[in-house]
Design a protein around this motif. Structure first.
Motif, mmCIF file in Angstrom:
data_model
loop_
_atom_site.group_PDB
_atom_site.id
_atom_site.type_symbol
_atom_site.label_atom_id
_atom_site.label_comp_id
_atom_site.label_asym_id
_atom_site.label_seq_id
_atom_site.Cartn_x
_atom_site.Cartn_y
_atom_site.Cartn_z
ATOM 1 N N PRO A 172 0.842 -1.202 0.000
ATOM 2 C CA PRO A 172 0.000 0.000 0.000
ATOM 3 C C PRO A 172 0.876 1.250 0.000
ATOM 4 O O PRO A 172 2.087 1.175 0.252
ATOM 5 C CB PRO A 172 -0.784 -0.134 1.313
ATOM 6 N N PRO A 173 0.303 2.425 -0.269
ATOM 7 C CA PRO A 173 1.083 3.668 -0.245
ATOM 8 C C PRO A 173 1.728 3.896 1.122
ATOM 9 O O PRO A 173 1.122 3.617 2.159
ATOM 10 C CB PRO A 173 0.039 4.747 -0.557
ATOM 11 N N ARG A 174 2.955 4.429 1.107
ATOM 12 C CA ARG A 174 3.669 4.644 2.362
ATOM 13 C C ARG A 174 2.885 5.578 3.291
ATOM 14 O O ARG A 174 2.804 5.330 4.502
ATOM 15 C CB ARG A 174 5.052 5.240 2.095
ATOM 16 N N ALA A 175 2.313 6.648 2.746
ATOM 17 C CA ALA A 175 1.594 7.608 3.586
ATOM 18 C C ALA A 175 0.450 6.934 4.333
ATOM 19 O O ALA A 175 0.198 7.219 5.511
ATOM 20 C CB ALA A 175 1.063 8.753 2.728
ATOM 21 N N GLN A 176 -0.240 6.052 3.661
ATOM 22 C CA GLN A 176 -1.352 5.330 4.284
ATOM 23 C C GLN A 176 -0.845 4.425 5.401
ATOM 24 O O GLN A 176 -1.449 4.354 6.489
ATOM 25 C CB GLN A 176 -2.059 4.497 3.212
ATOM 26 N N ALA A 177 0.268 3.728 5.156
ATOM 27 C CA ALA A 177 0.809 2.811 6.159
ATOM 28 C C ALA A 177 1.350 3.560 7.373
ATOM 29 O O ALA A 177 1.127 3.162 8.520
ATOM 30 C CB ALA A 177 1.906 1.956 5.530
ATOM 31 N N PHE A 181 -0.029 3.381 11.581
ATOM 32 C CA PHE A 181 0.727 3.054 12.790
ATOM 33 C C PHE A 181 1.026 4.276 13.652
ATOM 34 O O PHE A 181 1.707 4.165 14.676
ATOM 35 C CB PHE A 181 2.036 2.355 12.417
ATOM 36 N N GLY A 182 0.521 5.428 13.266
ATOM 37 C CA GLY A 182 0.758 6.634 14.053
ATOM 38 C C GLY A 182 2.191 7.119 13.999
ATOM 39 O O GLY A 182 2.691 7.722 14.951
ATOM 40 N N LEU A 183 2.868 6.880 12.885
ATOM 41 C CA LEU A 183 4.250 7.292 12.702
ATOM 42 C C LEU A 183 4.327 8.686 12.065
ATOM 43 O O LEU A 183 3.351 9.165 11.485
ATOM 44 C CB LEU A 183 4.994 6.275 11.834
ATOM 45 N N ASP A 184 5.494 9.284 12.160
ATOM 46 C CA ASP A 184 5.722 10.617 11.598
ATOM 47 C C ASP A 184 6.113 10.463 10.119
ATOM 48 O O ASP A 184 7.162 9.873 9.811
ATOM 49 C CB ASP A 184 6.845 11.305 12.376
ATOM 50 N N PRO A 185 5.331 10.970 9.184
ATOM 51 C CA PRO A 185 5.641 10.790 7.760
ATOM 52 C C PRO A 185 6.915 11.500 7.321
ATOM 53 O O PRO A 185 7.478 11.176 6.270
ATOM 54 C CB PRO A 185 4.412 11.377 7.050
ATOM 55 N N ALA A 186 7.401 12.447 8.119
ATOM 56 C CA ALA A 186 8.600 13.193 7.739
ATOM 57 C C ALA A 186 9.888 12.472 8.130
ATOM 58 O O ALA A 186 10.977 12.908 7.745
ATOM 59 C CB ALA A 186 8.563 14.575 8.379
ATOM 60 N N ALA A 253 3.323 -2.865 7.328
ATOM 61 C CA ALA A 253 4.569 -2.599 8.052
ATOM 62 C C ALA A 253 5.730 -2.413 7.084
ATOM 63 O O ALA A 253 6.559 -1.504 7.249
ATOM 64 C CB ALA A 253 4.857 -3.741 9.024
ATOM 65 N N TYR A 254 5.804 -3.261 6.061
ATOM 66 C CA TYR A 254 6.860 -3.094 5.060
ATOM 67 C C TYR A 254 6.690 -1.782 4.295
ATOM 68 O O TYR A 254 7.675 -1.121 3.944
ATOM 69 C CB TYR A 254 6.858 -4.270 4.089
ATOM 70 N N ALA A 255 5.456 -1.406 4.013
ATOM 71 C CA ALA A 255 5.211 -0.162 3.288
ATOM 72 C C ALA A 255 5.683 1.044 4.090
ATOM 73 O O ALA A 255 6.169 2.035 3.521
ATOM 74 C CB ALA A 255 3.729 -0.028 2.958
ATOM 75 N N ALA A 256 5.555 0.985 5.413
ATOM 76 C CA ALA A 256 5.977 2.091 6.273
ATOM 77 C C ALA A 256 7.491 2.124 6.455
ATOM 78 O O ALA A 256 8.053 3.159 6.812
ATOM 79 C CB ALA A 256 5.302 1.977 7.637
ATOM 80 N N ALA A 257 8.162 0.988 6.211
ATOM 81 C CA ALA A 257 9.578 0.842 6.541
ATOM 82 C C ALA A 257 10.499 1.371 5.452
ATOM 83 O O ALA A 257 10.241 1.202 4.257
ATOM 84 C CB ALA A 257 9.894 -0.629 6.793
ATOM 85 N N ASP A 258 11.593 1.992 5.892
ATOM 86 C CA ASP A 258 12.691 2.337 4.994
ATOM 87 C C ASP A 258 13.849 1.355 5.166
ATOM 88 O O ASP A 258 14.616 1.127 4.234
ATOM 89 C CB ASP A 258 13.172 3.760 5.286
#
Length: 363
Positions: A172-177, A181-186, A253-258
């Motif tokens: 899924p799109p990173r922004a959505q992921a 999870f309540g993470l900071d998109p920046a 989780a993978y979508a949110a991860a760098d």
């Protein structure tokens, strides 16, 4: 098509099987049944994935001989009865000691003329475990992720890769992921996870990293502790992290991860490849035959990961993360990870399934 999967004990044995089962159900309308052990992880994961689970007695081959013989003999008898009722067109073993009684019964039934169903074995690791080495003579094909040099497997071996769930190949799109999870998109995200049951050493090292200020302000952590470690973690996380006991939707989780900090089970490596994510790999030191170290070293040859031993993790995680986070180094890792995204292992496995079942009907 009726398909029986044998496997369990860890998510690494179950998730590839579920990926294959989902694809067979969607493309062929297959009837799928899993066979596992009653008190292992499959008792929760398989029903949650929407599949029927049957259980048989089984013990690891390396344990007490008398107990192994007695319990697995009962498992073979129980498996024979199950297979008689299920009448599979194909049996697929995906790892774990439960494969021994199921595959043995399937081969015995074929030798007795009760079935013509082919048997396939999924070998996930560079170094095959005892159960798979024992079962190799009994199966028709062995599917795996790495080139194999074991003569006991070579004649039957097909390098397919390790299948992963379709969602991981289409994140899924990173922004959505990140929002989920309540993470900071920046900020960049380090996803830390120790497999389906968690890893105490990874959890402890991440806590130390955060509490000692070893993580750059440009980074944050999404930590999956594992259910058994959740209480030890304290149902919370230091500043700069979001901690959860378990994540059902690992694709998010993978979508949110760098960057990913993880064990080096073959299923995890397959997911990293499919998702195109760079990693810090910490092989589980007590894996049979130290196969996770072999897996990690082979994977790291691609340039998409660095390897840290479990024994060194607590002392070195801060310096490793600092080195990896240097923009030039991170860009090299990230580019190598994205280059690894390629052939669809699931499609390769489905092609082998159709080939084996076609051969069955032609006999």
């Amino acid at each position: 098509m009726n398909v029986v999967f044998a496997g369990g004990g860890t998510g690494g044995h179950l998730y590839p099987a579920i990926a294959i089962a989902d694809a067979l159900r969607e493309s062929d309308g297959a009837n799928v049944t899993f066979v596992g052990v009653a008190d292992r992880l499959e008792a929760t994961i398989v029903p949650a994935a929407g599949y029927r689970l049957e259980t048989v007695p089984s013990r690891p081959l390396g344990s007490s001989l008398a107990r192994v013989v007695a319990v697995n003999a009962a498992g073979v008898a129980r498996s024979w009865g199950l297979l008689s009722g299920l009448r599979p067109d194909l049996v697929i073993a995906t790892g774990g000691y439960v494969c021994f009684p199921v595959v043995t019964a399937a081969r015995m039934r074929r030798s007795a003329g009760a079935t013509r169903a082919p048997i396939a074995l999924l070998e996930l690791n560079v170094k095959p475990g005892l159960t798979n080495r024992t079962l190799a003579p009994l199966v028709d094909e062995i599917w795996g992720a790495f080139p194999v040099d074991d003569p006991r497997l070579a004649r039957k071996y097909v390098q397919t890769g390790v299948p992963v769930r379709a969602a991981i190949r289409t994140l899924p799109p990173r922004a959505q992921a990140v929002a989920r999870f309540g993470l900071d998109p920046a900020r960049k995200t380090l996803l830390a996870m120790g497999g389906s049951q968690g890893a105490r050493s990874i959890n402890a090292a991440v806590r130390s990293l955060l509490e000692q200020g070893g993580l750059s302000p440009q980074w944050q952590v999404l930590l999956v502790t594992g259910a058994s470690e959740w209480e030890r973690w304290g149902r919370g996380a230091p500043a700069g992290a979001v901690a959860l006991p378990y994540i059902d939707d690992v694709a998010a989780a993978y979508a949110a991860a760098d960057l990913v900090l993880a064990r080096a089970g073959a299923s995890t490596l397959a997911e990293l490849t499919a998702a195109g994510k760079p990693a810090i790999l910490v092989p589980y030191p007590f894996a049979a035959g130290d196969h996770q170290t072999e897996n990690a070293c082979r994977f790291a040859e691609s340039g998409a990961a660095v390897v840290v031993s479990d024994a060194d993790l607590a002392a070195s995680l801060a310096s490793v993360v600092r080195d990896v986070a240097v923009p030039s180094q991170f860009e090299r890792l990230d580019a190598a990870a994205k280059r690894m995204r390629g052939a669809d292992a699931l499609a390769a496995v489905l092609a082998r399934v159709h080939r084996l079942t076609q051969r069955k009907t032609e006999r």
